[in-house]
Write a protein that holds these residues in place. Structure first.
Motif, PDB file in Angstrom:
ATOM      1  N   TYR A 257      35.380  45.326  48.070  1.00  0.00           N
ATOM      2  CA  TYR A 257      34.472  44.789  47.056  1.00  0.00           C
ATOM      3  C   TYR A 257      35.150  43.920  45.998  1.00  0.00           C
ATOM      4  CZ  TYR A 257      32.217  48.879  49.020  1.00  0.00           C
ATOM      5  OH  TYR A 257      31.721  49.791  49.897  1.00  0.00           O
ATOM      6  N   LEU A 258      36.449  44.006  45.895  1.00  0.00           N
ATOM      7  CA  LEU A 258      37.163  43.379  44.783  1.00  0.00           C
ATOM      8  C   LEU A 258      37.043  41.859  44.773  1.00  0.00           C
ATOM      9  CD1 LEU A 258      38.871  43.825  42.291  1.00  0.00           C
ATOM     10  CD2 LEU A 258      40.897  43.799  43.755  1.00  0.00           C
ATOM     11  N   SER A 259      37.201  41.222  45.898  1.00  0.00           N
ATOM     12  CA  SER A 259      37.104  39.758  45.945  1.00  0.00           C
ATOM     13  C   SER A 259      35.735  39.274  45.489  1.00  0.00           C
ATOM     14  CB  SER A 259      37.395  39.242  47.353  1.00  0.00           C
ATOM     15  OG  SER A 259      38.742  39.456  47.677  1.00  0.00           O
ATOM     16  N   ASN A 260      34.676  39.938  45.939  1.00  0.00           N
ATOM     17  CA  ASN A 260      33.329  39.548  45.495  1.00  0.00           C
ATOM     18  C   ASN A 260      33.176  39.703  43.995  1.00  0.00           C
ATOM     19  OD1 ASN A 260      32.423  38.889  48.061  1.00  0.00           O
ATOM     20  ND2 ASN A 260      31.580  40.919  48.451  1.00  0.00           N
ATOM     21  N   CYS A 261      33.695  40.773  43.458  1.00  0.00           N
ATOM     22  CA  CYS A 261      33.617  41.026  42.021  1.00  0.00           C
ATOM     23  C   CYS A 261      34.349  39.937  41.246  1.00  0.00           C
ATOM     24  CB  CYS A 261      34.221  42.396  41.715  1.00  0.00           C
ATOM     25  SG  CYS A 261      34.341  42.779  39.960  1.00  0.00           S
ATOM     26  N   LEU A 262      35.588  39.648  41.638  1.00  0.00           N
ATOM     27  CA  LEU A 262      36.388  38.657  40.919  1.00  0.00           C
ATOM     28  C   LEU A 262      35.833  37.247  41.105  1.00  0.00           C
ATOM     29  CD1 LEU A 262      39.942  40.098  41.573  1.00  0.00           C
ATOM     30  CD2 LEU A 262      38.541  40.298  39.508  1.00  0.00           C
ATOM     31  N   ASP A 263      35.351  36.929  42.301  1.00  0.00           N
ATOM     32  CA  ASP A 263      34.735  35.616  42.514  1.00  0.00           C
ATOM     33  C   ASP A 263      33.515  35.442  41.611  1.00  0.00           C
ATOM     34  OD1 ASP A 263      36.595  34.841  44.412  1.00  0.00           O
ATOM     35  OD2 ASP A 263      35.341  35.433  46.116  1.00  0.00           O
TER      36      ASP A 263
ATOM     37  N   GLU B  10      39.047  36.930  29.336  1.00  0.00           N
ATOM     38  CA  GLU B  10      40.140  37.479  30.131  1.00  0.00           C
ATOM     39  C   GLU B  10      39.582  38.620  30.968  1.00  0.00           C
ATOM     40  OE1 GLU B  10      43.175  39.118  27.591  1.00  0.00           O
ATOM     41  OE2 GLU B  10      41.747  40.377  26.532  1.00  0.00           O
ATOM     42  N   VAL B  11      40.196  38.824  32.114  1.00  0.00           N
ATOM     43  CA  VAL B  11      39.826  39.924  32.997  1.00  0.00           C
ATOM     44  C   VAL B  11      41.052  40.820  33.113  1.00  0.00           C
ATOM     45  CG1 VAL B  11      39.071  40.592  35.308  1.00  0.00           C
ATOM     46  CG2 VAL B  11      38.221  38.467  34.291  1.00  0.00           C
ATOM     47  N   LEU B  12      40.911  42.044  32.666  1.00  0.00           N
ATOM     48  CA  LEU B  12      42.002  43.014  32.714  1.00  0.00           C
ATOM     49  C   LEU B  12      41.690  44.017  33.816  1.00  0.00           C
ATOM     50  CD1 LEU B  12      42.236  43.645  28.868  1.00  0.00           C
ATOM     51  CD2 LEU B  12      43.478  41.951  30.239  1.00  0.00           C
ATOM     52  N   ILE B  13      42.497  44.005  34.855  1.00  0.00           N
ATOM     53  CA  ILE B  13      42.303  44.924  35.977  1.00  0.00           C
ATOM     54  C   ILE B  13      43.293  46.065  35.825  1.00  0.00           C
ATOM     55  CG2 ILE B  13      42.342  45.193  38.476  1.00  0.00           C
ATOM     56  CD1 ILE B  13      41.830  42.153  38.673  1.00  0.00           C
ATOM     57  N   ILE B  14      42.770  47.274  35.743  1.00  0.00           N
ATOM     58  CA  ILE B  14      43.609  48.461  35.639  1.00  0.00           C
ATOM     59  C   ILE B  14      43.634  49.126  37.009  1.00  0.00           C
ATOM     60  CG2 ILE B  14      44.064  50.594  34.379  1.00  0.00           C
ATOM     61  CD1 ILE B  14      43.862  47.991  32.635  1.00  0.00           C
ATOM     62  N   ASN B  15      44.755  48.989  37.689  1.00  0.00           N
ATOM     63  CA  ASN B  15      44.930  49.573  39.019  1.00  0.00           C
ATOM     64  C   ASN B  15      45.356  51.026  38.857  1.00  0.00           C
ATOM     65  OD1 ASN B  15      45.454  50.142  41.691  1.00  0.00           O
ATOM     66  ND2 ASN B  15      47.482  49.222  41.623  1.00  0.00           N
ATOM     67  N   ASP B  16      44.503  51.940  39.275  1.00  0.00           N
ATOM     68  CA  ASP B  16      44.770  53.369  39.132  1.00  0.00           C
ATOM     69  C   ASP B  16      45.399  53.940  40.404  1.00  0.00           C
ATOM     70  OD1 ASP B  16      44.808  55.822  37.839  1.00  0.00           O
ATOM     71  OD2 ASP B  16      42.758  56.332  38.398  1.00  0.00           O
ATOM     72  N   GLY B  17      46.431  53.272  40.891  1.00  0.00           N
ATOM     73  CA  GLY B  17      47.177  53.784  42.040  1.00  0.00           C
ATOM     74  C   GLY B  17      46.527  53.511  43.381  1.00  0.00           C
ATOM     75  N   SER B  18      45.835  52.418  43.523  1.00  0.00           N
ATOM     76  CA  SER B  18      45.177  52.083  44.792  1.00  0.00           C
ATOM     77  C   SER B  18      46.179  52.056  45.943  1.00  0.00           C
ATOM     78  CB  SER B  18      44.509  50.707  44.699  1.00  0.00           C
ATOM     79  OG  SER B  18      43.439  50.737  43.803  1.00  0.00           O
TER      80      SER B  18
ATOM     81  N   LYS C  10      47.010  38.617  43.779  1.00  0.00           N
ATOM     82  CA  LYS C  10      46.780  37.263  44.308  1.00  0.00           C
ATOM     83  C   LYS C  10      45.875  36.478  43.365  1.00  0.00           C
ATOM     84  CE  LYS C  10      44.206  35.053  47.945  1.00  0.00           C
ATOM     85  NZ  LYS C  10      42.814  35.316  47.877  1.00  0.00           N
ATOM     86  N   TYR C  11      44.805  37.095  42.916  1.00  0.00           N
ATOM     87  CA  TYR C  11      43.913  36.433  41.961  1.00  0.00           C
ATOM     88  C   TYR C  11      44.630  36.170  40.638  1.00  0.00           C
ATOM     89  CZ  TYR C  11      39.554  36.613  44.605  1.00  0.00           C
ATOM     90  OH  TYR C  11      38.570  36.392  45.535  1.00  0.00           O
ATOM     91  N   ALA C  12      45.433  37.109  40.183  1.00  0.00           N
ATOM     92  CA  ALA C  12      46.146  36.933  38.915  1.00  0.00           C
ATOM     93  C   ALA C  12      47.127  35.767  38.983  1.00  0.00           C
ATOM     94  CB  ALA C  12      46.871  38.224  38.536  1.00  0.00           C
ATOM     95  N   ARG C  13      47.733  35.547  40.144  1.00  0.00           N
ATOM     96  CA  ARG C  13      48.637  34.403  40.295  1.00  0.00           C
ATOM     97  C   ARG C  13      47.867  33.080  40.244  1.00  0.00           C
ATOM     98  NH1 ARG C  13      50.986  37.878  44.091  1.00  0.00           N
ATOM     99  NH2 ARG C  13      49.875  36.863  45.814  1.00  0.00           N
ATOM    100  N   GLU C  14      46.647  33.083  40.760  1.00  0.00           N
ATOM    101  CA  GLU C  14      45.856  31.860  40.840  1.00  0.00           C
ATOM    102  C   GLU C  14      45.072  31.553  39.558  1.00  0.00           C
ATOM    103  OE1 GLU C  14      42.507  29.876  43.772  1.00  0.00           O
ATOM    104  OE2 GLU C  14      43.648  31.615  44.445  1.00  0.00           O
ATOM    105  N   TYR C  15      44.659  32.594  38.850  1.00  0.00           N
ATOM    106  CA  TYR C  15      43.822  32.425  37.664  1.00  0.00           C
ATOM    107  C   TYR C  15      44.505  33.063  36.450  1.00  0.00           C
ATOM    108  CZ  TYR C  15      40.347  31.341  41.200  1.00  0.00           C
ATOM    109  OH  TYR C  15      39.689  30.785  42.266  1.00  0.00           O
ATOM    110  N   PRO C  16      44.918  32.270  35.476  1.00  0.00           N
ATOM    111  CA  PRO C  16      45.670  32.799  34.337  1.00  0.00           C
ATOM    112  C   PRO C  16      44.875  33.762  33.459  1.00  0.00           C
ATOM    113  CG  PRO C  16      45.173  30.469  34.025  1.00  0.00           C
ATOM    114  CD  PRO C  16      44.743  30.827  35.408  1.00  0.00           C
ATOM    115  N   GLN C  17      43.557  33.743  33.550  1.00  0.00           N
ATOM    116  CA  GLN C  17      42.759  34.646  32.726  1.00  0.00           C
ATOM    117  C   GLN C  17      42.686  36.065  33.302  1.00  0.00           C
ATOM    118  OE1 GLN C  17      41.599  32.180  34.651  1.00  0.00           O
ATOM    119  NE2 GLN C  17      39.433  32.352  35.118  1.00  0.00           N
TER     120      GLN C  17
END
Length: 67
Positions: free
Chosen positions: A15-21, A34-42, A52-59
């Motif tokens: 679901y993550l790509s759809n959410c970020l897109d 800004e979008v802050l993604i908190i990865n809880d140990g995925s 990958k999204y963070a590298r492409e989009y600075p926000q």
């Protein structure tokens, strides 16, 4: 920064790509939010998608923590 969006993430690879897109395609300039993604140990590859999204989009920023 006008808006901060926090996404708590744990094993949401399907679901993550759809959410970020959806967020990226809003009618906002990248310096307005800004979008802050908190990865809880995925463990399913979600973190790689987020980075990958963070590298492409600075926000987009990713923060990792253990579950």
């Amino acid at each position: 920064m006008d808006l901060s969006i926090v996404i708590a993430m744990y094993n949401v690879k399907d679901y993550l790509s759809n959410c970020l897109d959806s967020l990226i395609n809003q009618d906002l300039n990248e310096n307005e939010y800004e979008v802050l993604i908190i990865n809880d140990g995925s463990t399913d590859g979600s973190a790689e998608i987020a980075r990958k999204y963070a590298r492409e989009y600075p926000q987009i920023k990713v923060f990792d923590q253990e579950n």
